[in-house]
Design a protein around this motif. Structure first.
Motif: not given
Length: 164
Positions: A79-93
């Protein structure tokens, strides 16, 4: 019964390990997810130690009266890997070393920001604790060089620190 409050402090430098007594270190990777609602923040966290990881998703909702409700849920690696696809592109890890320890019968977490990171996070160390104590009643570890309390300073919120 008084409600516990999160308090946060800016630390000047990391002391040597022998100053802490017993402690545990974790590697933390944190991302924000896209949200269509400005009053909702969703955060994804991977926390690891010695090759073993746990995964969490948190949702922080600001209500109309200004109060905040936060929910957390442990999730699977898939589920973590799936949710990573929804990362906010305006923010850094955010990559952090999280040191957890007890001092003066109080539990503390100290986040040491790691590279790669935005220049505003280079060398940044933040200490957090949850307490019902107010002001100077909270005794901070004497071996830490505390610059100032930043609890209410939005410049030190993870949400702001991760902006590109």
């Amino acid at each position: 019964m008084p409600q516990s409050k999160r308090r946060k402090y800016l630390i000047r430098k990391m002391p040597s390990d022998d100053k802490f007594g017993k402690f545990q270190d974790f590697d933390v990777v944190q991302n924000y997810l896209t949200s269509g609602d400005e009053d909702v923040q969703e955060r994804l966290r991977k926390r690891g130690q010695q090759g073993h990881c746990t995964f969490m998703v948190s949702r922080r909702t600001r209500l109309s009266d200004g109060s905040v409700i936060e929910t957390r849920r442990q999730i699977s690696e898939r589920e973590y890997q799936d949710l990573l696809l929804q990362t906010d592109k305006t923010r850094l890890t955010a990559f952090k070393l999280r040191r957890c320890f007890i001092c003066n019968r109080q539990y503390f977490q100290m986040d040491v920001y790691q590279e790669p990171c935005h220049e505003r996070c280079e060398g940044l160390i933040l200490l957090e604790t949850h307490t019902t104590l107010e002001g100077d009643a909270l005794v901070l570890p004497s071996f830490l060089d505390v610059v100032k309390e930043v609890t209410d300073d939005s410049h030190y919120s993870m949400y702001k620190l991760t902006l590109k």
